[in-house]
Enzyme design. Structure first.
Site, PDB file in Angstrom:
ATOM      1  N   ALA A  15       0.824  -1.211   0.000  1.00 57.71           N
ATOM      2  CA  ALA A  15       0.000   0.000   0.000  1.00 57.71           C
ATOM      3  C   ALA A  15       0.856   1.258   0.000  1.00 57.71           C
ATOM      4  O   ALA A  15       0.493   2.278   0.578  1.00 57.71           O
ATOM      5  CB  ALA A  15      -0.918  -0.004   1.231  1.00 57.71           C
ATOM      6  N   ARG A  21      -4.617   8.759  -9.556  1.00 56.08           N
ATOM      7  CA  ARG A  21      -5.821   8.870 -10.387  1.00 56.08           C
ATOM      8  C   ARG A  21      -7.096   9.130  -9.582  1.00 56.08           C
ATOM      9  O   ARG A  21      -8.131   9.481 -10.134  1.00 56.08           O
ATOM     10  CB  ARG A  21      -5.994   7.602 -11.239  1.00 56.08           C
ATOM     11  CG  ARG A  21      -5.129   7.623 -12.500  1.00 56.08           C
ATOM     12  CD  ARG A  21      -5.219   6.326 -13.261  1.00 56.08           C
ATOM     13  NE  ARG A  21      -4.437   5.265 -12.642  1.00 56.08           N
ATOM     14  CZ  ARG A  21      -4.535   3.974 -12.969  1.00 56.08           C
ATOM     15  NH1 ARG A  21      -5.402   3.586 -13.869  1.00 56.08           N
ATOM     16  NH2 ARG A  21      -3.765   3.071 -12.367  1.00 56.08           N
ATOM     17  N   LYS A  28      -5.594   7.069  -1.424  1.00 58.17           N
ATOM     18  CA  LYS A  28      -6.544   6.174  -2.093  1.00 58.17           C
ATOM     19  C   LYS A  28      -7.090   5.093  -1.172  1.00 58.17           C
ATOM     20  O   LYS A  28      -8.306   4.865  -1.124  1.00 58.17           O
ATOM     21  CB  LYS A  28      -5.867   5.521  -3.301  1.00 58.17           C
ATOM     22  CG  LYS A  28      -6.706   4.423  -3.922  1.00 58.17           C
ATOM     23  CD  LYS A  28      -6.224   4.027  -5.283  1.00 58.17           C
ATOM     24  CE  LYS A  28      -5.126   3.004  -5.214  1.00 58.17           C
ATOM     25  NZ  LYS A  28      -4.785   2.524  -6.583  1.00 58.17           N
ATOM     26  N   GLY A  86       8.932  -0.101  -6.625  1.00 58.03           N
ATOM     27  CA  GLY A  86       8.553  -1.409  -7.144  1.00 58.03           C
ATOM     28  C   GLY A  86       7.970  -2.328  -6.093  1.00 58.03           C
ATOM     29  O   GLY A  86       8.295  -2.246  -4.904  1.00 58.03           O
ATOM     30  N   THR A  87       7.116  -3.225  -6.579  1.00 55.73           N
ATOM     31  CA  THR A  87       6.446  -4.169  -5.678  1.00 55.73           C
ATOM     32  C   THR A  87       7.444  -5.136  -5.033  1.00 55.73           C
ATOM     33  O   THR A  87       7.247  -5.572  -3.900  1.00 55.73           O
ATOM     34  CB  THR A  87       5.384  -4.964  -6.460  1.00 55.73           C
ATOM     35  OG1 THR A  87       5.962  -5.415  -7.694  1.00 55.73           O
ATOM     36  CG2 THR A  87       4.171  -4.100  -6.789  1.00 55.73           C
ATOM     37  N   ASN A 184      -1.798 -11.240 -14.254  1.00 57.89           N
ATOM     38  CA  ASN A 184      -1.392 -11.339 -12.849  1.00 57.89           C
ATOM     39  C   ASN A 184      -2.286 -10.436 -12.004  1.00 57.89           C
ATOM     40  O   ASN A 184      -2.409  -9.237 -12.258  1.00 57.89           O
ATOM     41  CB  ASN A 184       0.062 -10.871 -12.750  1.00 57.89           C
ATOM     42  CG  ASN A 184       0.526 -10.716 -11.318  1.00 57.89           C
ATOM     43  OD1 ASN A 184      -0.017 -11.350 -10.415  1.00 57.89           O
ATOM     44  ND2 ASN A 184       1.528  -9.880 -11.112  1.00 57.89           N
ATOM     45  N   ASN A 242      -8.715   2.265  -8.900  1.00 51.16           N
ATOM     46  CA  ASN A 242      -7.693   3.246  -9.253  1.00 51.16           C
ATOM     47  C   ASN A 242      -8.237   4.657  -9.396  1.00 51.16           C
ATOM     48  O   ASN A 242      -7.519   5.623  -9.201  1.00 51.16           O
ATOM     49  CB  ASN A 242      -7.003   2.834 -10.551  1.00 51.16           C
ATOM     50  CG  ASN A 242      -6.190   1.574 -10.350  1.00 51.16           C
ATOM     51  OD1 ASN A 242      -5.326   1.535  -9.477  1.00 51.16           O
ATOM     52  ND2 ASN A 242      -6.489   0.537 -11.100  1.00 51.16           N
ATOM     53  N   ASN A 391     -47.054   8.864  28.526  1.00 50.46           N
ATOM     54  CA  ASN A 391     -47.481   9.397  27.232  1.00 50.46           C
ATOM     55  C   ASN A 391     -47.115  10.869  27.155  1.00 50.46           C
ATOM     56  O   ASN A 391     -47.599  11.681  27.942  1.00 50.46           O
ATOM     57  CB  ASN A 391     -48.987   9.220  27.056  1.00 50.46           C
ATOM     58  CG  ASN A 391     -49.382   9.472  25.609  1.00 50.46           C
ATOM     59  OD1 ASN A 391     -49.197   8.609  24.752  1.00 50.46           O
ATOM     60  ND2 ASN A 391     -49.872  10.664  25.335  1.00 50.46           N
ATOM     61  N   ALA A 437     -52.411  21.393  28.590  1.00 56.21           N
ATOM     62  CA  ALA A 437     -51.883  21.897  27.323  1.00 56.21           C
ATOM     63  C   ALA A 437     -51.111  23.191  27.554  1.00 56.21           C
ATOM     64  O   ALA A 437     -51.536  24.041  28.334  1.00 56.21           O
ATOM     65  CB  ALA A 437     -53.023  22.136  26.342  1.00 56.21           C
TER      66      ALA A 437
HETATM   67  C1  UD1 Z   1       1.315  -4.825 -10.622  1.00 59.56           C
HETATM   68  C2  UD1 Z   1       2.036  -6.046 -11.152  1.00 59.56           C
HETATM   69  C3  UD1 Z   1       1.298  -6.563 -12.380  1.00 59.56           C
HETATM   70  C4  UD1 Z   1      -0.129  -6.882 -12.056  1.00 59.56           C
HETATM   71  C5  UD1 Z   1      -0.807  -5.679 -11.423  1.00 59.56           C
HETATM   72  C6  UD1 Z   1      -2.162  -6.056 -10.900  1.00 59.56           C
HETATM   73  C7  UD1 Z   1       4.391  -5.765 -10.593  1.00 59.56           C
HETATM   74  C8  UD1 Z   1       5.709  -5.397 -11.106  1.00 59.56           C
HETATM   75  N1  UD1 Z   1       3.391  -5.695 -11.460  1.00 59.56           N
HETATM   76  O1  UD1 Z   1       1.374  -3.860 -11.635  1.00 59.56           O
HETATM   77  O2  UD1 Z   1       1.932  -7.719 -12.885  1.00 59.56           O
HETATM   78  O3  UD1 Z   1      -0.845  -7.280 -13.202  1.00 59.56           O
HETATM   79  O4  UD1 Z   1      -0.031  -5.181 -10.313  1.00 59.56           O
HETATM   80  O5  UD1 Z   1      -2.821  -4.941 -10.445  1.00 59.56           O
HETATM   81  O6  UD1 Z   1       4.260  -6.141  -9.448  1.00 59.56           O
HETATM   82  N2  UD1 Z   1       3.210  -0.770  -4.438  1.00 59.56           N
HETATM   83  C9  UD1 Z   1       4.033  -0.586  -3.361  1.00 59.56           C
HETATM   84  N3  UD1 Z   1       5.300  -0.123  -3.572  1.00 59.56           N
HETATM   85  C10 UD1 Z   1       5.757   0.165  -4.795  1.00 59.56           C
HETATM   86  C11 UD1 Z   1       4.915  -0.040  -5.901  1.00 59.56           C
HETATM   87  C12 UD1 Z   1       3.636  -0.510  -5.695  1.00 59.56           C
HETATM   88  O7  UD1 Z   1       3.643  -0.821  -2.225  1.00 59.56           O
HETATM   89  O8  UD1 Z   1       6.906   0.585  -4.906  1.00 59.56           O
HETATM   90  C13 UD1 Z   1       1.842  -1.245  -4.241  1.00 59.56           C
HETATM   91  C14 UD1 Z   1       0.805  -0.239  -4.708  1.00 59.56           C
HETATM   92  O9  UD1 Z   1       0.400   0.599  -3.662  1.00 59.56           O
HETATM   93  C15 UD1 Z   1      -0.306  -1.141  -5.186  1.00 59.56           C
HETATM   94  C16 UD1 Z   1       0.394  -2.407  -5.630  1.00 59.56           C
HETATM   95  O10 UD1 Z   1       1.653  -2.395  -5.025  1.00 59.56           O
HETATM   96  O11 UD1 Z   1      -1.186  -1.488  -4.132  1.00 59.56           O
HETATM   97  C17 UD1 Z   1       0.531  -2.501  -7.122  1.00 59.56           C
HETATM   98  O12 UD1 Z   1       1.216  -1.386  -7.584  1.00 59.56           O
HETATM   99  P1  UD1 Z   1       0.930  -0.808  -9.022  1.00 59.56           P
HETATM  100  O13 UD1 Z   1       1.847   0.293  -9.304  1.00 59.56           O
HETATM  101  O14 UD1 Z   1      -0.511  -0.559  -9.174  1.00 59.56           O
HETATM  102  O15 UD1 Z   1       1.333  -2.068  -9.908  1.00 59.56           O
HETATM  103  P2  UD1 Z   1       1.088  -2.284 -11.433  1.00 59.56           P
HETATM  104  O16 UD1 Z   1       2.125  -1.534 -12.194  1.00 59.56           O
HETATM  105  O17 UD1 Z   1      -0.305  -2.020 -11.760  1.00 59.56           O
END
Ligand code: UD1
Ligand code: MG
Length: 496
Positions: A15, A21, A28, A86-87, A184, A242, A391, A437
């Site tokens: 998160a 958006r 969000k 990145g995730t 995914n 989103n 009442n 009254a």
């Molecule tokens: C990600 C996936 C993608 C998948 C999609 C589904 C990766 C690289 N890609 O893409 O394969 O189809 O989700 O919705 O994982 N977040 C963090 N830290 C970060 C980046 C993101 O916590 O540095 C969190 C965001 O808050 C969000 C989630 O990870 O809840 C996904 O991030 P988002 O940027 O929406 O990923 P996508 O590029 O859509």
């Protein structure tokens, strides 16, 4: 591990993203549908599978999010993501923080990753994912869905034998890979050790310059692990919110599911399209909900009660067999077989006893009303206590506010008050007392007493003919026998 936490080793909820958006000053994941924030739904689903640890990765508006989590799930571990995007980096940060909780041993077993902005995901589907992952002794199990338009999503890559080989992000995909419609969801079960080891090898060498969690799949497979997918048919459960259009669509779908579940559990819902029920509400069998009813927060409705039409209740307990019609209420308790409405405004602290009544055009606040007592029409009762079988006549008011402080009114049992009685608080009225009254009660009334506020009534005969000679009132009065001559005679008076 506490006995109730028998699920996976951890759930990590991502998160940290900004959610631009939404175009909102509110982060969000704090936007709400169905009575919970988006992240509230995510944590609720995560808690259903009883993880030993639950971590939430934050960065954007970190303090606002952390304060909300402290409110709704104080046991969740808040993890700060650093500047590496990145995730994959987010999960790495969570693993480090979880390992730091237990310096003597690293986290092992199943680690589930979900998102904070996917509100319709259920604990049931998560449990299925974990069960399939553990039964297959997989290194990674990814939850996927097949979409007609897969634009933007990571695509699931499969070998000729159908096994999952990896995930390709949309921006990095070839045209052929972009034709793949299996996507995914971003929800996975991982083996903790595989996840930790693979993430150490994930780079930011891709179109977005991010550390992709999705790279873990190919790395795990290359290291000899089993990588598999659970395909869900229910795209709503993996859909993120989103923007506000998606937020509303997800809110409507969540409500449709909630209403349907209550109907299957024995609740009559006359018009599902105009009935909104928060995920936090509980209803008994044989409750009836009439059109345009909204039930919010910790509202509960007991058996055989009828709510609606046109009622909004927030944190209201409705007793068995009660009727609540066209009412706006919050923080109140309505006793069994009691009745409320139409056009009634119940403010917090209203407690209506069994078989009691608060009728049309009444406002109540911080008032306890005993069994069988009735406030049938037109009035205000606040900061008061009313006994049983009393009442309260039409148009009665508790005058509780002296301009600076609120004061209490205490009215006994078996009391009968006349129309337009005003209780000037602080004041007490004893059991069985009566008021006439228009009584203005400024001093305590003993049990069984009759209280009258006497004001003289004065009739000045002929006044209209003398002072409004050309009016319709004058001509009708004249036709009814009124004359101007009597206007000079002394006024007739009557004790009121
Ligand atoms: C990600 C996936 C993608 C998948 C999609 C589904 C990766 C690289 N890609 O893409 O394969 O189809 O989700 O919705 O994982 N977040 C963090 N830290 C970060 C980046 C993101 O916590 O540095 C969190 C965001 O808050 C969000 C989630 O990870 O809840 C996904 O991030 P988002 O940027 O929406 O990923 P996508 O590029 O859509
Ligand atoms: Mg992205």
């Amino acid at each position: 591990m506490s006995p109730e936490n028998t699920g996976p080793a951890a759930v990590i909820v991502l998160a940290a993203g900004a959610g631009t958006r939404m175009k909102s000053r509110t982060p969000k994941i704090l936007h709400e549908i169905g009575g919970r924030s988006l992240v509230g739904h995510a944590l609720h689903a995560a808690r259903t599978i009883r993880p030993q640890e639950l971590a939430l990765v934050v960065r954007h508006e970190r303090d606002l999010v952390a304060a909300h989590i402290a409110d709704i799930d104080p046991a969740a571990l808040i993890v700060d993501q650093d500047e590496v995007p990145g995730t994959g980096r987010a999960v790495e940060a969570a693993l480090e923080a979880l390992d730091a909780l237990h310096p003597q041993r690293q986290l092992s077993g199943t680690v589930v990753v979900t998102y904070g902005d996917v509100p319709l995901l259920t604990g049931g589907l998560l449990a299925e994912l974990v069960a399939s992952h553990e039964a297959g002794h997989n290194a990674v199990t990814v939850l996927t869905a097949v979409l007609s338009d897969a634009t933007g999503y990571g695509r699931i890559l499969r070998a000729a034998d159908g096994t999952v080989t990896g995930i390709r992000e949309h921006k990095d995909a070839t045209d052929a890979e972009r034709d793949i419609r299996e996507v995914n969801s971003g929800i996975y079960a991982f083996d903790a050790a595989v996840l930790r080891d693979s993430l150490a090898h994930v780079t930011t060498d891709n179109a977005q310059g991010e550390k992709y969690l999705t790279d873990v799949l190919a790395l795990a497979r290359a290291a000899g692990g089993r990588v598999a997918a659970v395909v869900t048919e229910d795209r709503w459960q993996v859909e993120g919110a989103n923007d506000r259009v998606q937020l509303s669509a997800l809110g409507a779908e969540l409500n449709r599911r909630t209403v349907e579940a209550w109907m299957r559990a024995g609740v009559t819902v006359v018009d599902p399209a105009t009935t909104w029920i928060d995920a936090t509400v509980t209803l008994d069998e044989d409750v009836r909900l009439l059109p345009n009813t909204q039930l919010h927060g910790a509202t509960t409705v007991a058996r055989d009660a009828v709510v609606g039409p046109d009622s909004t209740l927030t944190d209201v307990q409705v007793g068995e067999g009660a009727k609540v019609i066209r009412t706006h209420g919050s923080g109140s308790t309505i006793g069994a077989k009691a009745s409320v409405g139409p056009f009634t405004y119940l403010r917090p602290g209203t407690v209506l006893g069994e078989t009691g009544k608060i009728g049309a055009f009444y406002e109540t606040k911080n008032v306890t009303i005993g069994r069988g007592s009735k406030l049938s029409h037109l009035g205000y009762a606040g900061d008061a206590e009313i006994g049983e079988d009393t009442n309260i006549g039409c148009g009665n008011i508790t005058a509780n506010y002296d301009g600076e402080k609120k004061h209490r009114t205490v009215i006994g049992s078996g009391v009968r008050t006349g129309s337009n009685t005003v209780f000037v608080a602080p004041v007490q009225v004893g059991d069985g007392a009566y008021s006439g009254a228009g009584a203005v009660i400024r001093r305590d009334v003993p049990p069984g007493a009759l209280v009258l506020s006497l004001a003289q009534q004065q009739n000045t005969e002929g006044w209209v003919l003398a002072n409004r000679p050309d009016s319709i009132s004058a001509s009708l009065a004249a036709a009814a026998g009124a004359t101007t001559t009597s206007s000079s005679t002394p006024a007739s008076t009557e004790e009121g």
